[in-house]
Write an enzyme that holds these catalytic residues in place. Structure first.
Site, PDB file in Angstrom:
ATOM      1  N   CYS A 248       0.866  -1.184   0.000  1.00  0.00           N
ATOM      2  CA  CYS A 248       0.000   0.000   0.000  1.00  0.00           C
ATOM      3  C   CYS A 248       0.906   1.239   0.000  1.00  0.00           C
ATOM      4  O   CYS A 248       2.093   1.136  -0.296  1.00  0.00           O
ATOM      5  CB  CYS A 248      -0.949  -0.021   1.196  1.00  0.00           C
ATOM      6  SG  CYS A 248      -0.139   0.153   2.806  1.00  0.00           S
ATOM      7  N   ASP A 249       0.371   2.396   0.332  1.00  0.00           N
ATOM      8  CA  ASP A 249       1.167   3.625   0.308  1.00  0.00           C
ATOM      9  C   ASP A 249       2.251   3.653   1.383  1.00  0.00           C
ATOM     10  O   ASP A 249       3.405   3.944   1.102  1.00  0.00           O
ATOM     11  CB  ASP A 249       0.273   4.860   0.477  1.00  0.00           C
ATOM     12  CG  ASP A 249      -0.523   5.156  -0.771  1.00  0.00           C
ATOM     13  OD1 ASP A 249       0.056   5.103  -1.866  1.00  0.00           O
ATOM     14  OD2 ASP A 249      -1.725   5.436  -0.651  1.00  0.00           O
TER      15      ASP A 249
END
Length: 151
Positions: free
Chosen positions: A92-93
């Protein structure tokens, strides 16, 4: 039907429980796992991928449709998702939402599920391979998360 009572839990408690059920890998450990055949699934949004870049060879399945694209019995399963005994690593980020998402895959029966600590941000900062996201035209017959790995 009776009312079912749930005990309230904090986000910190949910994260701690999820972290205890998955493998958390540094970006370099995740890259080594990929080189050894693990599937890296990027769960970030299209806008973040276009803004920040992608990991070449990763499979993009947005978080919003992850369960439908990975559930073994789902008619909407991505054909590039491997068997339950194949190692899967989520990205994810910043390495937070991937923890909870990976725990869901563990519930589906995947044996080797993990995520990248620090997410794409730490991956990029570690100097690991990053490419540009290509714009894909959305087509009704190709729903989100059903494409092949990124080039």
């Amino acid at each position: 039907m009776g009312t079912r009572v749930f005990e309230r839990r904090t986000l910190a408690e949910l994260l701690a429980e999820a972290e205890g059920r998955i493998s958390r890998l540094s970006p370099s450990e995740a890259q080594t796992a990929r080189e050894n055949g693990a599937l890296l699934i990027d769960i970030r949004s299209d806008s973040n991928r276009f803004r920040d870049g992608i990991v070449p060879g990763s499979l993009h399945i947005p978080r919003t449709v992850l369960e439908w694209r990975t559930a073994p019995e789902s008619e909407f399963r991505n054909p590039y998702v491997d068997d339950l005994d194949h190692q899967i690593i989520l990205l994810c980020d910043h390495g937070c939402s991937s923890v909870l998402a990976a725990a869901v895959l563990k519930e589906f029966g995947y044996l080797w599920v993990g995520d990248v600590i620090g997410g794409f941000s730490d991956w990029r900062d570690a100097g690991l391979p990053v490419g540009r996201a290509r714009r894909r035209r959305s087509r009704p017959d190709k729903p989100a998360g059903m494409g092949p790995p990124d080039p």
